[in-house]
Motif scaffolding. Structure first.
Motif, PDB file in Angstrom:
ATOM      1  N   ASP A   5      -1.606   4.117  -0.681  1.00  0.00           N
ATOM      2  CA  ASP A   5      -2.425   2.937  -0.381  1.00  0.00           C
ATOM      3  C   ASP A   5      -1.924   1.695  -1.084  1.00  0.00           C
ATOM      4  O   ASP A   5      -2.491   0.618  -0.972  1.00  0.00           O
ATOM      5  N   GLY A   6      -0.798   1.834  -1.837  1.00  0.00           N
ATOM      6  CA  GLY A   6      -0.191   0.667  -2.455  1.00  0.00           C
ATOM      7  C   GLY A   6      -0.923   0.174  -3.687  1.00  0.00           C
ATOM      8  O   GLY A   6      -0.686  -0.930  -4.154  1.00  0.00           O
ATOM      9  N   SER A   7      -1.821   1.003  -4.272  1.00  0.00           N
ATOM     10  CA  SER A   7      -2.661   0.518  -5.356  1.00  0.00           C
ATOM     11  C   SER A   7      -2.070   0.719  -6.744  1.00  0.00           C
ATOM     12  O   SER A   7      -2.633   0.295  -7.723  1.00  0.00           O
ATOM     13  N   GLU A   8      -0.934   1.480  -6.842  1.00  0.00           N
ATOM     14  CA  GLU A   8      -0.489   1.818  -8.166  1.00  0.00           C
ATOM     15  C   GLU A   8       0.289   0.717  -8.835  1.00  0.00           C
ATOM     16  O   GLU A   8       0.858  -0.138  -8.212  1.00  0.00           O
ATOM     17  N   SER A   9       0.220   0.633 -10.082  1.00  0.00           N
ATOM     18  CA  SER A   9       1.099   0.337 -11.189  1.00  0.00           C
ATOM     19  C   SER A   9       1.857  -0.960 -11.227  1.00  0.00           C
ATOM     20  O   SER A   9       1.484  -1.954 -10.642  1.00  0.00           O
ATOM     21  N   HIS A  10       2.911  -0.895 -12.046  1.00  0.00           N
ATOM     22  CA  HIS A  10       3.661  -2.102 -12.379  1.00  0.00           C
ATOM     23  C   HIS A  10       4.882  -2.315 -11.485  1.00  0.00           C
ATOM     24  O   HIS A  10       5.723  -3.145 -11.805  1.00  0.00           O
ATOM     25  N   ILE A 319       4.728  -1.144   4.495  1.00  0.00           N
ATOM     26  CA  ILE A 319       6.163  -0.861   4.550  1.00  0.00           C
ATOM     27  C   ILE A 319       6.369   0.600   4.924  1.00  0.00           C
ATOM     28  O   ILE A 319       5.567   1.470   4.557  1.00  0.00           O
ATOM     29  N   SER A 320       7.432   0.862   5.670  1.00  0.00           N
ATOM     30  CA  SER A 320       7.770   2.220   6.092  1.00  0.00           C
ATOM     31  C   SER A 320       9.251   2.469   5.862  1.00  0.00           C
ATOM     32  O   SER A 320      10.083   1.600   6.141  1.00  0.00           O
ATOM     33  N   ILE A 321       9.566   3.673   5.368  1.00  0.00           N
ATOM     34  CA  ILE A 321      10.944   4.120   5.198  1.00  0.00           C
ATOM     35  C   ILE A 321      11.179   5.212   6.226  1.00  0.00           C
ATOM     36  O   ILE A 321      10.415   6.178   6.318  1.00  0.00           O
ATOM     37  N   MET A 332       5.354   5.996   4.088  1.00  0.00           N
ATOM     38  CA  MET A 332       4.646   4.773   4.468  1.00  0.00           C
ATOM     39  C   MET A 332       3.751   4.335   3.313  1.00  0.00           C
ATOM     40  O   MET A 332       3.067   5.164   2.708  1.00  0.00           O
ATOM     41  N   VAL A 333       3.782   3.058   2.998  1.00  0.00           N
ATOM     42  CA  VAL A 333       2.884   2.491   1.992  1.00  0.00           C
ATOM     43  C   VAL A 333       1.990   1.476   2.700  1.00  0.00           C
ATOM     44  O   VAL A 333       2.440   0.398   3.091  1.00  0.00           O
ATOM     45  N   LYS A 334       0.738   1.839   2.893  1.00  0.00           N
ATOM     46  CA  LYS A 334      -0.232   0.940   3.516  1.00  0.00           C
ATOM     47  C   LYS A 334      -0.607  -0.159   2.530  1.00  0.00           C
ATOM     48  O   LYS A 334      -0.800   0.093   1.341  1.00  0.00           O
TER      49      LYS A 334
END
Length: 401
Positions: A5-10, A319-321, A332-334
């Motif tokens: 979900d794209g919520s992580e980290s630095h 983004i999608s790889i 996929m990163v939503k």
């Protein structure tokens, strides 16, 4: 398919600049050209008592990964700066530097497009009416020797007063530069002499994207409407047309970077169903395959240096790889970004993807080694089969009840 979900980290940072360009820095080339002997020695000896392989591994994970980003708020009085930004990525902690390693302002000129020279010469940026060249710099202090940026004394006279350029591209050797203008003018130059090879005033209504074949013989150009075109740079002529089908809108194009009998051209397109990838035979210039890969409009596209991966960014910030052979989404990163994904680039070793957005964010996504994990799964399956066979024979011989 991996999802997040794209919520992580630095690995996501905001630098206060809406970004339109992103690329990895060819650090190994710059290091040999730029860094002073004492800087190189310091770089090599930072491992203390570690052996050479450990220092090399440390260098690979902590020193060699820099991303360069370009963008800004334009020439108005929005208070948003125009700048080229340099940031460092650390694999060990999966983090981008929270502050830029270097930030070079461009005044009232917005660096709207950018191309990094593959051999480490520098960066060329497309401003509103001309193009400007920037060079890498070694920033020295008592304790560190780090990478920086500076404006070059090199004047690109052939790219003065040419209007807004919408795309800049070097060939793989860095010996040819191509530019495509908002006015539809396609220009191709020898680098670094800036001697003109091709100057086509009406290549398209407006030039949207460019891609060189690995050997530098062909250049593909896409416009904002109409077919794509294939240019033979040895004869400076158009040799093929890449026709659209149905409601397709061509967004971006990339040749596979490996020059073999399986050389493929990939075009990312928008359709009424979302985003598709079309593959083309580079001998007949006929389309081979088309597959929908995402459900949202494509806003950016790129390919890895080994040709195995494709990357797509969408207008919704995803983004999608994608596996370049099967065209299946691998990761996929939503909502990787809150705004449109304006630029994508895979690292030189295909280990990571940098993406940038108009929401002033840059993100690095580490790419999972699917081949390695697939191999482990295969060995596990084989082990279970052998164990089952052994149990069957032991039971048959009465060894086990």
């Amino acid at each position: 398919m991996g999802k997040s979900d794209g919520s992580e980290s630095h690995n996501l940072q905001k630098y206060g600049v809406p970004f339109y360009g992103a690329a990895w820095v060819p650090y190994s080339h710059i290091r040999s050209k730029l860094l002073s002997p004492e800087g190189i020695n310091k770089d090599d000896n930072d491992g203390g008592g570690r052996n050479g392989s450990e220092v090399e591994a440390s260098s690979a994970t902590t020193r060699n990964y820099y991303v360069v980003l370009a963008g800004g708020g334009g020439e108005g009085r929005s208070g948003i700066p125009n700048a080229v930004v340099l940031s460092h990525f650390d694999f060990a902690s999966n983090s981008l530097s929270d502050q830029p390693v270097a930030k070079l302002g461009t005044g009232s000129d917005l660096p709207y497009r950018m191309a990094v020279h593959p051999g480490g010469d520098g960066i060329i940026c497309a401003l509103q009416n001309n193009c400007r060249f920037f060079e890498w710099d070694e920033v020295k202090s008592a304790e560190v020797h780090k990478l920086g940026l500076k404006e070059s004394e090199k004047v690109l006279s052939q790219l003065e007063n040419v209007g807004q350029q919408l795309v800049l591209a070097f060939n793989s050797e860095g010996s040819i530069l191509a530019t495509g203008g908002e006015d539809g003018n396609l220009r191709v130059f020898k680098w670094p002499s800036i001697k003109i090879i091709l100057n086509e005033a009406q290549a398209h209504v407006s030039v949207k994207d460019l891609s060189f074949s690995p050997d530098g013989k062909f250049l593909v150009s896409l416009g904002n409407r109409g077919p794509g075109r294939v240019w033979d740079l040895t004869s400076s002529t158009a040799v093929a047309s890449l026709a659209k089908e149905n409601d397709e809108i061509f967004v971006s194009c990339r040749f596979s970077p490996i020059n073999d009998e399986n050389l493929v051209l990939y075009i990312a397109a928008i359709t009424d169903k979302g985003g598709s990838i079309i593959t083309w035979n580079t001998t007949s210039w006929k389309r081979m395959r088309s597959k929908q890969v995402v459900q949202e409009p494509v806003s950016s596209f790129n390919i890895s240096s080994n040709g195995k991966l494709l990357a797509i960014g969408t207008a919704q910030g995803d983004i999608s790889i994608i596996n370049s052979t099967s065209l299946k989404v691998q990761t996929m990163v939503k909502k990787a970004h809150l705004g449109i994904v304006t630029a994508l680039a895979l690292s030189h070793d295909s280990r990571a993807l940098v993406s940038a957005s108009m929401d002033s964010s840059a993100r690095v996504t580490i790419i999972e080694d699917k081949k390695q994990s697939g191999g482990l799964n295969l060995w596990l399956i084989i082990f279970i089969i052998l164990l089952s066979i052994a149990a069957y024979f032991m039971n048959d011989k009465g060894i086990i009840p």
